[in-house]
Design an enzyme around this catalytic site. Structure first.
Site, short mmCIF file in Angstrom:
data_model
loop_
_atom_site.label_atom_id
_atom_site.label_comp_id
_atom_site.label_asym_id
_atom_site.label_seq_id
_atom_site.Cartn_x
_atom_site.Cartn_y
_atom_site.Cartn_z
N HIS A 88 -4.57 -4.14 -2.22
CA HIS A 88 -4.89 -3.77 -0.84
C HIS A 88 -5.00 -2.26 -0.64
O HIS A 88 -4.88 -1.77 0.48
CB HIS A 88 -3.85 -4.36 0.12
CG HIS A 88 -3.90 -5.86 0.21
ND1 HIS A 88 -2.94 -6.62 0.85
CD2 HIS A 88 -4.81 -6.75 -0.26
CE1 HIS A 88 -3.27 -7.91 0.76
NE2 HIS A 88 -4.38 -8.01 0.09
N CYS A 95 -13.91 7.88 3.29
CA CYS A 95 -14.88 8.03 4.37
C CYS A 95 -15.26 6.64 4.89
O CYS A 95 -15.58 5.75 4.12
CB CYS A 95 -16.10 8.77 3.83
SG CYS A 95 -17.42 8.85 5.04
N THR A 134 6.62 -12.00 -0.55
CA THR A 134 5.36 -12.16 0.16
C THR A 134 5.33 -13.49 0.90
O THR A 134 5.82 -14.49 0.38
CB THR A 134 4.13 -12.01 -0.77
OG1 THR A 134 2.95 -12.36 -0.02
CG2 THR A 134 4.22 -12.87 -2.02
N VAL A 180 0.83 -1.20 0.00
CA VAL A 180 0.00 0.00 0.00
C VAL A 180 0.87 1.26 0.00
O VAL A 180 0.38 2.36 0.17
CB VAL A 180 -0.95 0.01 1.23
CG1 VAL A 180 -1.92 -1.15 1.17
CG2 VAL A 180 -0.16 -0.03 2.55
N ASP A 181 2.19 1.06 -0.19
CA ASP A 181 3.12 2.18 0.00
C ASP A 181 3.34 3.05 -1.24
O ASP A 181 3.97 4.09 -1.17
CB ASP A 181 4.48 1.67 0.53
CG ASP A 181 5.11 0.59 -0.36
OD1 ASP A 181 4.87 0.59 -1.59
OD2 ASP A 181 5.86 -0.26 0.18
N1 APR Z 1 13.40 -9.58 -0.46
C1 APR Z 1 12.41 -10.47 -0.70
N2 APR Z 1 11.59 -10.93 0.27
C2 APR Z 1 11.80 -10.49 1.52
C3 APR Z 1 12.81 -9.57 1.85
C4 APR Z 1 13.64 -9.10 0.78
N3 APR Z 1 14.63 -8.23 1.00
N4 APR Z 1 12.75 -9.32 3.18
C5 APR Z 1 11.74 -10.06 3.66
N5 APR Z 1 11.16 -10.78 2.67
C6 APR Z 1 10.02 -11.69 2.74
C7 APR Z 1 9.83 -12.40 4.06
O1 APR Z 1 10.63 -13.58 4.10
C8 APR Z 1 8.34 -12.72 4.03
O2 APR Z 1 8.09 -13.96 3.42
O3 APR Z 1 8.85 -10.91 2.58
C9 APR Z 1 7.76 -11.59 3.17
C10 APR Z 1 6.94 -10.58 3.91
O4 APR Z 1 5.80 -11.21 4.38
P1 APR Z 1 4.65 -10.42 5.18
O5 APR Z 1 5.28 -9.60 6.25
O6 APR Z 1 3.64 -11.42 5.60
O7 APR Z 1 4.07 -9.41 4.09
P2 APR Z 1 3.03 -9.69 2.91
O8 APR Z 1 3.17 -11.06 2.36
O9 APR Z 1 3.14 -8.54 1.98
O10 APR Z 1 1.66 -9.58 3.69
C11 APR Z 1 0.46 -9.68 2.96
O11 APR Z 1 -0.84 -9.07 4.83
O12 APR Z 1 -1.54 -7.85 6.63
C12 APR Z 1 -1.46 -7.93 5.36
O13 APR Z 1 -2.37 -6.35 4.00
C13 APR Z 1 -1.15 -6.75 4.55
O14 APR Z 1 -0.51 -6.71 2.25
C14 APR Z 1 -0.23 -7.31 3.50
C15 APR Z 1 -0.58 -8.78 3.49
#
Ligand code: APR
Length: 234
Positions: free
Chosen positions: A103, A111, A172, A87-88
């Site tokens: 997202h 609102c 992700t 969302v950044d």
């Molecule tokens: N390069 C690639 N991957 C990375 C790096 C990096 N430098 N650093 C961390 N990661 C990986 C982690 O290993 C992890 O698997 O990014 C992933 C981040 O996972 P989350 O914190 O769960 O984020 P995300 O998958 O985007 O979450 C999904 O959850 O709460 C919600 O809406 C929010 O969009 C978000 C959604």
């Protein structure tokens, strides 16, 4: 080629991921305490201020080499689609032209009552501020837990996942549905699925290729090889 990105992609820009136990964005809270409509009703000030803090964090961050590599891929790969859970807005700031935001975007406000996007509101000490049209509370235009994803974005993301040859899942944790279903959907329709992530996820065992590493290192290297004709991307 269809690409799905998550918060790991922005980690190297200094924006914490969501689920890192020590430094993640949920480190001191449970997600349900901040990112749900119920949490907002219970404590709108806390939720608004948490997003204000994140907005500032994001404003100070800069796109990293992973974002920039995806801009180049968009320019060079026919039928390229970028889908993000982030969302950044860093993909757009890097120069990506077409981004499917599943997202929402933290820089937009809407609102809480009527769901309409609001760009201006009168100066006030009230937190959160009020909608100038109906007086309802304002909230960030992001998708919270318990909420549906924007329908057009999700439909397009599903279509582009179903008809690509290569699907890249980058940064992700592949745990939050429906976005987490996209790589599996692509695979079931015959795409070659590649995961780029330093840690394993539920996708790791299912992906055709797994590149264990930080996106900011791996993507520029992939791009170099692609430019040099050592790998193809369609
Ligand atoms: N390069 C690639 N991957 C990375 C790096 C990096 N430098 N650093 C961390 N990661 C990986 C982690 O290993 C992890 O698997 O990014 C992933 C981040 O996972 P989350 O914190 O769960 O984020 P995300 O998958 O985007 O979450 C999904 O959850 O709460 C919600 O809406 C929010 O969009 C978000 C959604």
């Amino acid at each position: 080629m269809t690409v799905l990105t998550g918060s790991g992609l922005s980690a190297e820009s200094g924006v914490p991921t969501f689920r890192d136990a020590q430094t993640g964005l949920w480190a001191n809270f449970q997600p349900e305490e901040l990112a749900t409509p119920t949490a907002f009703r219970r404590n709108p000030r806390l939720v608004w201020e948490w997003y204000e803090w994140r907005r500032k964090l994001v404003a100070a961050a800069k796109p990293n080499p992973a974002h920039l590599a995806l801009v180049e891929l968009e320019q060079g790969v026919p039928r390229f689609t970028l889908v993000t859970q982030n969302v950044d807005g860093l993909h757009q700031r890097a120069g990506s032209r077409e981004v499917i935001e599943l997202h929402g975007n933290i820089n937009r406000t809407k609102c809480f009552e009527e769901d309409r996007v609001v760009t201006d509101w009168p100066d006030t000490d009230e937190v959160p501020p009020r909608c100038p049209h109906c007086g309802g509370m304002l909230r960030p235009d992001v998708v919270w837990f318990e909420e549906a994803l924007p329908e057009t974005a999700l439909t397009l993301a599903l279509e582009r996942s179903a008809d690509c040859e290569v699907f890249l899942s980058i940064g992700t944790s592949t745990v939050v549905y429906p976005a987490a279903g996209l790589p599996f959907h692509a695979r079931s329709r015959g795409a070659t699925v590649v995961e780029i992530n330093p840690s394993s996820t539920p996708l790791t065992k299912e992906a055709d290729y797994v590149i264990n590493g930080a996106a900011g290192l791996v993507l520029p290297e992939l791009l170099r090889r692609w430019r040099g004709g050592k790998c193809s991307a369609r």
